[in-house]
Scaffold this motif. Structure first.
Motif, PDB file in Angstrom:
ATOM      1  N   ILE A  92      43.413   3.901  53.130  1.00 23.76           N
ATOM      2  CA  ILE A  92      43.127   2.476  53.009  1.00 23.76           C
ATOM      3  C   ILE A  92      44.442   1.779  53.549  1.00 23.76           C
ATOM      4  O   ILE A  92      44.482   0.776  54.142  1.00 23.76           O
ATOM      5  N   TRP A  95      44.484   1.663  57.159  1.00 23.93           N
ATOM      6  CA  TRP A  95      43.644   0.373  57.616  1.00 23.93           C
ATOM      7  C   TRP A  95      44.421  -0.847  57.294  1.00 23.93           C
ATOM      8  O   TRP A  95      44.201  -1.512  58.223  1.00 23.93           O
ATOM      9  N   ARG A 166      41.137   0.176  63.356  1.00 15.41           N
ATOM     10  CA  ARG A 166      41.148   0.102  62.035  1.00 15.41           C
ATOM     11  C   ARG A 166      39.966   0.608  61.488  1.00 15.41           C
ATOM     12  O   ARG A 166      39.917   0.985  60.303  1.00 15.41           O
ATOM     13  N   THR A 167      38.969   0.306  62.275  1.00 21.55           N
ATOM     14  CA  THR A 167      37.718   0.886  61.891  1.00 21.55           C
ATOM     15  C   THR A 167      37.501   2.472  61.506  1.00 21.55           C
ATOM     16  O   THR A 167      36.876   3.008  60.672  1.00 21.55           O
ATOM     17  N   VAL A 170      38.686   2.957  58.154  1.00 15.58           N
ATOM     18  CA  VAL A 170      37.466   2.618  57.144  1.00 15.58           C
ATOM     19  C   VAL A 170      36.670   3.685  56.926  1.00 15.58           C
ATOM     20  O   VAL A 170      36.312   4.222  55.855  1.00 15.58           O
ATOM     21  N   THR A 173      38.244   6.468  54.945  1.00 18.13           N
ATOM     22  CA  THR A 173      38.377   6.218  53.699  1.00 18.13           C
ATOM     23  C   THR A 173      36.742   6.753  52.981  1.00 18.13           C
ATOM     24  O   THR A 173      36.949   7.063  51.919  1.00 18.13           O
TER      25      THR A 173
END
Length: 410
Positions: A92, A95, A166-167, A170, A173
């Motif tokens: 996280i 991200w 950044r995906t 995600v 995570t």
């Protein structure tokens, strides 16, 4: 799971352990296509973006060495859950990273968490099964885990198109959340309280001293570690050798990469079929011989140019195919040699593999140009040292382990 008995391999547990062990490979390979975008996003050089990968590898090695002894002292389950929880929190944070420095630190913490899943998957397999079954389970876990390096770059590339770099974090995570929930519900405690020494956790770390005084440990580290290093050399060098030197298209390079992943899966499958009949030590001897011969063949083809691209491809198939066999059986034999410190044994073996792999990738990178010569020499040296490790294991295998009077040999 009852502590007094050991069950036959459980398919659901194997799948879960494989998924847990895949945290590290997924967090590495899924992220590789994003490196140029990360550099552009933060306005830094490619080298600065690559430092996030270096910090991950450092954290992964340290995490493996940390969690093994701690799990010997406090049990496998709480340490595993804590490690995967750290992986989630750090994912996280990756991200939401606001600078390259922040991302480098968060990747280090993410790797610390991933290291718990990698080392404890081996320790749990050892705790829960007899030696031959443990080797089978580790091969099955490796079979599940090996799917990750094949699919992760493809998934990472698609995620980059969908929502940017950044995906990727995600998805990592969400993967971590799924793993920690499944581990909470399905992974039993396999290291009973009567075998722990929570008040003497420093003694668990002191097990590394005993391990490193044992020539068999060094033999297994050389044998399994150098086979792993040869695979790292292949991963580091072939994008340049295949694509730039032999002019293989990037799309076809993916097929060559997949061929070797299929080789690893085949080797692991054969190991599950034969380890009960032949034993871990016999398979270590066979696989290390194949590794040495195939590595020297690759070295000869790379240096002389005989046979062109396909001779290298064929040789590398056998070099890479036995990596999982050696990893599973070397780790199993080590953990049964040190039954009171199985976590530490798994950790020192895994960290050595990773360290030797990183060292080999650096070594091949020092060779000038894009010809296959540097790859050939590096893989050849790795193959010879793998066989030296095999010789050490065979020579010293009958000697009792230091401080382990009740050790079990596989």
């Amino acid at each position: 799971m009852p502590h007094s008995t050991r069950r036959r391999p459980d398919g659901r547990l194997i799948l879960l352990l494989g998924a847990l062990a895949a945290c590290g490979p997924l967090a590495t390979d899924m992220y590789l296509p994003s490196l140029p975008s990360i550099a552009q996003s933060f306005g830094v050089s490619a080298a600065a973006a690559a430092a996030t990968l270096t910090s991950f590898m450092a954290g992964f090695s340290i995490g493996m060495l940390l969690y093994g002894p701690v799990s010997d002292a406090y049990g496998r389950r709480p340490v595993l859950l804590a490690g995967v929880a750290l992986f989630i929190v750090a994912s996280i944070a990756c991200w939401l990273s606001f600078s390259i420095g922040n991302l480098i630190v968060m990747r280090f913490l993410q790797a610390l968490g991933a290291g718990a899943a990698s080392v404890l998957a081996r320790a749990i397999a050892r705790d829960a099964h007899e030696p031959s079954d443990a080797a089978k389970v580790l091969s099955m876990v490796a079979l599940v885990t090996s799917v990750g390096p094949l699919l992760a770059p493809l998934i990472g590339g698609q995620l980059l198109l969908i929502g940017g770099w950044r995906t990727v974090f995600v998805v990592l995570t969400l993967f971590g959340v799924a793993c920690v929930v499944a581990a909470w519900l399905r992974v039993p405690e396999t290291w009973p309280p009567e075998k722990r020494a929570s008040s003497a956790v420093l003694k668990s770390f002191a097990a590394y001293g005993r391990l490193l005084r044992d020539p068999i440990v060094w033999g297994h580290m050389l044998c399994g570690g150098m086979a792993f290093a040869s695979m790292f050399t292949y991963i580091s060098a072939t994008p340049f050798v295949y694509i730039q030197y032999f002019h293989v298209s990037p799309q076809h390079y993916g097929l060559f990469f997949g061929l070797n992943v299929f080789g690893i899966m085949t080797g692991n499958f054969l190991n599950t079929r034969f380890v009960g009949r032949l034993g871990a030590l016999r398979l270590v001897s066979i696989a290390s011989t194949i590794s040495c011969v195939a590595s020297l063949f690759v070295a000869l083809m790379c240096v002389t140019g005989w046979g062109g691209l396909w001779s290298i491809v064929v040789g590398l198939f056998f070099v890479v195919a036995v990596v999982g066999v050696l990893s599973a059986n070397c780790a199993t034999d080590l953990m049964y040699r040190y039954p009171r410190n199985a976590g530490a044994a798994a950790a020192v073996f895994g960290a050595t593999q990773l360290g030797l792999g990183a060292l080999a990738s650096v070594a091949v990178g020092l060779w000038p140009g894009i010809s296959p010569v540097g790859m050939g020499w590096t893989i050849g040296v790795c193959g010879v040292l793998c066989y030296v490790g095999r010789m050490m294991v065979v020579r010293w295998h009958g000697r009792p382990a230091p401080g382990e009077a009740n050790a079990v040999s596989s």
